[in-house]
Design an enzyme around this catalytic site. Structure first.
Site, mmCIF file in Angstrom:
data_model
loop_
_atom_site.group_PDB
_atom_site.id
_atom_site.type_symbol
_atom_site.label_atom_id
_atom_site.label_comp_id
_atom_site.label_asym_id
_atom_site.label_seq_id
_atom_site.Cartn_x
_atom_site.Cartn_y
_atom_site.Cartn_z
ATOM 1 N N PHE A 121 0.851 -1.187 0.000
ATOM 2 C CA PHE A 121 0.000 0.000 0.000
ATOM 3 C C PHE A 121 0.901 1.256 0.000
ATOM 4 C CE2 PHE A 121 -2.745 3.223 1.958
ATOM 5 C CZ PHE A 121 -3.822 3.147 1.094
ATOM 6 N N ASP A 176 0.943 -5.044 8.729
ATOM 7 C CA ASP A 176 -0.163 -4.100 8.557
ATOM 8 C C ASP A 176 -1.433 -4.931 8.367
ATOM 9 O OD1 ASP A 176 -2.116 -2.440 7.428
ATOM 10 O OD2 ASP A 176 -0.626 -1.127 6.511
ATOM 11 N N TYR A 199 -11.290 2.117 10.249
ATOM 12 C CA TYR A 199 -12.461 2.512 9.437
ATOM 13 C C TYR A 199 -12.841 1.531 8.339
ATOM 14 C CZ TYR A 199 -8.650 4.385 6.534
ATOM 15 O OH TYR A 199 -7.496 4.536 5.823
ATOM 16 N N LYS A 200 -12.074 0.437 8.207
ATOM 17 C CA LYS A 200 -12.417 -0.538 7.154
ATOM 18 C C LYS A 200 -13.340 -1.592 7.757
ATOM 19 C CE LYS A 200 -8.421 0.710 4.432
ATOM 20 N NZ LYS A 200 -6.965 0.647 4.391
ATOM 21 N N ARG A 221 -12.384 -3.338 -7.125
ATOM 22 C CA ARG A 221 -12.432 -4.178 -5.922
ATOM 23 C C ARG A 221 -13.876 -4.368 -5.465
ATOM 24 N NH1 ARG A 221 -8.400 -1.679 -1.499
ATOM 25 N NH2 ARG A 221 -10.003 -0.056 -1.533
HETATM 26 C C1 LIG Z 1 -6.137 1.813 4.329
HETATM 27 C C2 LIG Z 1 -4.712 1.455 4.531
HETATM 28 C C3 LIG Z 1 -3.857 2.306 5.241
HETATM 29 C C4 LIG Z 1 -4.370 3.627 5.744
HETATM 30 O O1 LIG Z 1 -3.430 4.455 6.311
HETATM 31 P P1 LIG Z 1 -3.882 5.785 7.053
HETATM 32 O O2 LIG Z 1 -2.613 6.446 7.398
HETATM 33 O O3 LIG Z 1 -4.672 5.397 8.268
HETATM 34 O O4 LIG Z 1 -4.705 6.589 6.098
HETATM 35 C C5 LIG Z 1 -2.557 1.883 5.472
HETATM 36 N N1 LIG Z 1 -2.129 0.675 5.022
HETATM 37 C C6 LIG Z 1 -2.921 -0.147 4.296
HETATM 38 C C7 LIG Z 1 -2.419 -1.465 3.827
HETATM 39 C C8 LIG Z 1 -4.227 0.231 4.024
HETATM 40 O O5 LIG Z 1 -5.022 -0.569 3.309
#
Ligand SMILES: *Cc1c(COP(=O)(O)O)cnc(C)c1O
Length: 408
Positions: free
Chosen positions: A124, A195, A220-221, A367
């Site tokens: 990511f 992560d 939030y997911k 997705r």
């Molecule tokens: C959604 C997501 C994030 C989000 O990071 P934020 O700093 O909280 O916006 C980080 N890593 C992964 C793999 C994600 O899917």
């Protein structure tokens, strides 16, 4: 597959009642819980109570009387139960990006003499960006080794300070074998940070038993904590008394209310905090976490896999030309299924016009996220029917579907 099989799956779904706990707009099929979870109905009441009573009436007393100050650790302990961490190993704080920074910097200090950070290319972007930022900030003292997925294990050696990987890939939905990668990292003396953004709340996990060093994840997911919900970070107990993270704000101090001029680290998981958190956001998040805890995580994973499998089967039957960009094997796939299409964005917009909410990840990935607590097998059936129609009729091929919005 036919519709009667879908109905049978719906009727025998042990989680079917959970959907009632969420506000789901009646005119939509929501398949984007992997980007923003749906709102638990109880959030309205909880946040109103925090506003009307805890804030408006009780004001600063709420820091003590309504647990505001200890909320990050209290919710952290609940998340610990979801991911198999021990009590006192998880805290809610900041966003994932900030937590990656704090955790990796702490790891580098623990691993003095080791100079490499290993990660996956295509991880990511925020993970890569933060690691690139650390490399730049440390000015040549640390090197980022970002390699293809199948090169990761080979790249871990006695120079590796920490390995930073995402459990479920945000595009392909591929799952890393957490046990194996953790073991290999440890066998080379490296630490590992996982992560869990795309796995917390949809997969059972046992990070304490696997002896994982650090994890981060977002609220939030699949945890349904609301837009911008605070994230969580975990550090194994055995590292906590030795760790130091660079955003050493007052919330990470052993005795913040003694207002000492000198920094004295908390020496436990509170040390991963930095400063004051949003109590409104924490309160909403706690409702989502409680809902996740009310479900058996093995049932959740089972349904998540089955929703994905049904979707893949229906796609193969109805849209055989489509390229599926996620593993067919349930064990190797997270809770979303991606397809690859050169007109992917326009297709997401055509689906949106039909009330089906999915998302697009440039350059060509659509997705479909399956949230086992509120998605049904009927949702999957209806989505594939709509997708088939959109593809067969060329309905996606309209100018208004091609105008890309800022957030996709
Ligand atoms: C959604 C997501 C994030 C989000 O990071 P934020 O700093 O909280 O916006 C980080 N890593 C992964 C793999 C994600 O899917």
């Amino acid at each position: 597959m036919d519709i009667s099989e879908i109905q049978d799956l719906n009727n025998s779904d042990p989680l079917q009642d959970k959907a009632r706990e969420f506000h789901l707009p009646g005119d939509k099929i929501y398949l984007d819980g992997n980007f923003l979870g749906a709102m638990p109905k109880a959030v309205l009441e909880r946040v109103q109570d925090v506003l009307k009573r805890e804030w408006a009436e009780e004001l600063i007393h709420s820091w003590n009387d309504n647990d505001w100050f200890v909320l990050p650790g209290k919710i952290g302990d609940k998340i610990a139960r979801l991911i198999g961490a021990d009590k006192g190993e998880v805290i809610v704080s900041d966003c994932v990006s900030a937590n990656i920074f704090k955790a990796v910097m702490a790891a580098l200090r623990l691993q003095k003499g080791r100079t490499k950070i290993v990660t996956e290319l295509g991880n990511f972007p925020t993970n890569l960006y933060v690691l690139q930022g650390i490399e730049k900030m440390l000015d040549g003292k640390v090197e980022l080794i970002a390699v293809e997925r199948n090169e990761v294990l080979k790249s871990i050696n006695d120079e590796t300070a920490i390995v930073v990987l995402t459990h479920v890939h945000y595009k392909s939905s591929e799952v890393f074998d957490m046990a194996h990668y953790t073991e290999v990292a440890h066998s080379k003396g490296a630490l590992i940070l996982w992560d869990l953004c795309h796995s917390a709340g949809v997969m059972p996990m046992d990070i304490a038993r696997l002896d994982v060093d650090m994890v981060v994840g977002c609220g939030y997911k699949y945890l349904n904590g609301g837009p911008g919900a605070p994230a969580f970070v975990s550090v194994a107990k055995r590292l906590q008394s030795k760790m130091e993270q660079p955003i050493s704000g007052w919330w990470s101090h052993a005795t913040p209310f003694l207002f000492d001029d000198n920094y004295n680290p908390a020496g436990d998981i509170r040390q991963m905090q930095s400063g004051t958190q949003s109590v409104l956001a924490l309160s909403a998040l706690e409702v989502g976490i409680d809902l996740a805890l009310s479900a058996d995580m093995n049932e959740v994973r089972k349904k998540s896999s089955q929703l994905g499998q049904v979707f893949i089967n229906l796609l193969q039957e109805n849209c055989p030309a489509l390229e599926i960009a996620s593993p067919a094997n349930d064990e190797k796939r997270g809770s979303h299924v991606s397809i690859r299409h050169e007109h992917g964005y326009a297709i997401t917009q055509a689906l949106k016009a039909r009330g089906i909410v999915v998302d697009f990840r440039a350059p060509d990935i659509i997705r479909f996220g399956f949230a086992p607590l509120y998605n049904s097998y009927q949702d999957i059936w209806n989505t594939v029917q709509a997708l088939k129609h959109i593809l067969d009729s060329g309905e996606w091929d309209r100018d208004e579907f091609k105008l890309q919005a800022t957030v996709t």
